[in-house]
Write an enzyme that holds these catalytic residues in place. Structure first.
Site, PDB file in Angstrom:
ATOM      1  N   GLY A 205      43.406  43.277  49.592  1.00 41.43           N
ATOM      2  CA  GLY A 205      42.109  43.358  48.931  1.00 41.43           C
ATOM      3  C   GLY A 205      41.655  42.019  48.378  1.00 41.43           C
ATOM      4  O   GLY A 205      42.262  40.973  48.616  1.00 41.43           O
ATOM      5  N   GLY A 207      40.715  39.337  45.269  1.00 35.63           N
ATOM      6  CA  GLY A 207      41.167  39.008  43.927  1.00 35.63           C
ATOM      7  C   GLY A 207      42.332  38.045  43.899  1.00 35.63           C
ATOM      8  O   GLY A 207      42.887  37.654  44.923  1.00 35.63           O
ATOM      9  N   GLU A 228      40.099  45.868  55.468  1.00 39.25           N
ATOM     10  CA  GLU A 228      38.636  45.999  55.428  1.00 39.25           C
ATOM     11  C   GLU A 228      37.982  44.635  55.246  1.00 39.25           C
ATOM     12  O   GLU A 228      37.083  44.263  55.984  1.00 39.25           O
ATOM     13  CB  GLU A 228      38.195  46.980  54.352  1.00 39.25           C
ATOM     14  CG  GLU A 228      38.556  46.588  52.942  1.00 39.25           C
ATOM     15  CD  GLU A 228      38.035  47.612  51.933  1.00 39.25           C
ATOM     16  OE1 GLU A 228      37.300  47.202  51.033  1.00 39.25           O
ATOM     17  OE2 GLU A 228      38.366  48.794  52.057  1.00 39.25           O
ATOM     18  N   GLY A 326      37.229  50.819  49.705  1.00 38.37           N
ATOM     19  CA  GLY A 326      38.194  51.374  50.646  1.00 38.37           C
ATOM     20  C   GLY A 326      39.551  51.678  50.046  1.00 38.37           C
ATOM     21  O   GLY A 326      40.507  51.948  50.779  1.00 38.37           O
ATOM     22  N   LYS A 351      41.888  42.160  27.450  1.00 38.03           N
ATOM     23  CA  LYS A 351      41.353  41.604  26.200  1.00 38.03           C
ATOM     24  C   LYS A 351      42.379  40.720  25.490  1.00 38.03           C
ATOM     25  O   LYS A 351      42.751  40.951  24.345  1.00 38.03           O
ATOM     26  CB  LYS A 351      40.865  42.727  25.282  1.00 38.03           C
ATOM     27  CG  LYS A 351      39.663  43.474  25.847  1.00 38.03           C
ATOM     28  CD  LYS A 351      39.080  44.460  24.850  1.00 38.03           C
ATOM     29  CE  LYS A 351      37.828  45.120  25.423  1.00 38.03           C
ATOM     30  NZ  LYS A 351      37.252  46.110  24.481  1.00 38.03           N
TER      31      LYS A 351
END
Length: 422
Positions: A205, A207, A228, A326, A351
């Site tokens: 993916g 990132g 994908e 996906g 955070k």
């Protein structure tokens, strides 16, 4: 012979109440959308359907009553508009997009960027196949020809006889802005790398964690790609000899994707490269197709996980941030595949370390993307929680063990208090 269109001719092809389909990412046709905005007073009730819009526009912001944006995946250009309740977001799994569009829209026109026509009269969609390639020969197309769009192979070609016309707009492609790989990203990637074997096929993916994984794979051999989104580091892995696709069970020797998004280096790599196959998302992301790869490894990201193993990957703090994409397609595909493995990754905290991403319950109004029955492995910088086939109590223990140490005691207390643990 189909001719080049001027602005007036483009608008004249758009009927009242039309549903226009626009591809993802660099398939977004800048000039054609400019024309629609500039001549919006000549249009009536037109909807533009798109995943992952790259650019902020007046019609996206709801400033043009004749044009309406319908989103299937939020981006920086659409997120705030959706949160202000000024546009629609349609839930979907990526592989179902072509069927969903056929069912829910008139499929009046597809507008997409294309590479220049070759000597045989064919254009290609370049970085794209996604949900538009399936409709070649079935739906009218207007192309925006861009000399910067790479010419690619696969089921993403269209002949000049199959289009309603074209415009030209030559502009460099948008490039992905990737966050720097952090020490935590490398720790997460290190856990996954130990499970990746020579000959595996990868879905990676977007990132920093996936990029960290890629950076650590150069000594592997005979890896394949069925993904994908084709990410930036694939070119480096091919050059290092890590990827050759020779042990793939579908499309052996081919790097398979439904769209590519990265740097110019990636676009140069896929340009004219016969090893890269751009296929429709209804093929690439179909869990039944994914399952044919016996040793497929899927790597994706999430924002928070509860003690059942449910992953909220499209909301942040209960507010919509993206959509399903996906992730579920591959979570289910690897489940059906022989030796398939799925990893959903995240840092243990958010955070600046003040909030645990592993929680008793997801944040209020969070949306479950990958459910407890589909999740396989959850990964943080503290290791892997292997969840498939284990009880809810064991899941809770394993997830607490990969939470940040400062939250583990509280999570254990809450788990016992709420009946997760005996």
């Amino acid at each position: 012979m189909t001719k080049r269109l001027n602005s007036e001719e483009v608008v004249n092809l758009i009927e009242a109440g039309a549903d226009i389909i626009v591809p993802i990412a660099n398939g977004e046709p800048i000039k054609l959308l400019d024309i629609l905005e500039e001549r919006a007073d000549q249009l009536q009730g037109v909807k533009i359907h798109q995943m992952l819009a790259l650019r902020e526009r007046s019609y996206i912001k709801g400033e043009l009553e004749q044009l309406k944006h319908v989103s299937y995946f939020l981006s920086g250009a659409t997120r705030k508009v959706y949160q202000q309740a000024k546009m629609d977001l349609v839930p979907n799994n990526f592989h179902e997009m072509p069927r969903l569009l056929q069912k829910a829209t008139k499929m009046s026109m597809i507008m997409t960027v294309a590479s220049p026509m070759d000597e045989h009269g064919y254009f290609t969609f370049g970085t794209q196949a996604d949900y538009v390639a399936e409709f070649v020969g079935k739906v009218p197309f207007i192309l925006e020809v861009n000399e910067h769009m790479p010419r690619t192979f696969g089921r993403n070609q269209i002949h000049i006889s199959q289009i309603a016309g074209y415009v030209e707009h030559h502009a460099p492609l948008a490039e992905e802005k990737v966050s720097e790989i952090s020490e935590i990203d490398m720790q997460i990637a290190s856990s996954i790398i130990g499970d990746i074997e020579d000959g595996d096929t990868l879905q990676i993916g977007i990132g920093s964690v996936p990029n960290a994984v890629i950076s650590m794979l150069k000594d592997h051999r005979h890896l394949g790609i069925h993904t994908e989104m084709l990410p930036d580091g694939v070119a480096d892995l091919v050059n290092s000899g890590a990827i050759d696709g020779t042990r793939k069970f579908t499309n052996p020797g081919k790097i398979v994707a439904t769209f590519a998004y990265g740097s110019k280096n990636l676009y140069d790599f896929i340009d004219g490269n016969p090893a890269v196959e751009m296929l429709p998302v209804s093929v690439v992301n179909d869990p039944r197709e994914i399952a044919k790869e016996k040793n497929i490894v899927s790597i994706n990201a999430t924002t928070e996980v509860d003690l059942y193993g449910q992953c909220a990957s499209e909301t942040v703090g209960g507010k919509y941030y993206s959509s399903s994409g996906g992730q579920v397609d591959f979570a289910r595909g690897v489940r059906f595949a022989e030796n398939g493995k799925g990893y959903i990754c995240m840092p243990s905290t958010a955070k600046s370390g003040s909030l645990s991403r592993i929680k008793l319950n997801l944040a209020p109004q969070s949306v479950v993307t990958t459910g407890k029955n589909d999740v396989d492995n959850i990964v943080t910088e503290y290791g892997i929680a292997r969840l498939h086939g284990v009880s809810l109590a064991e899941r809770a223990k394993r997830l607490i063990n990969i939470a940040h140490p400062k939250f583990r005691e509280e999570l254990m207390f809450d788990a016992k208090k709420n009946g997760f643990l005996l």
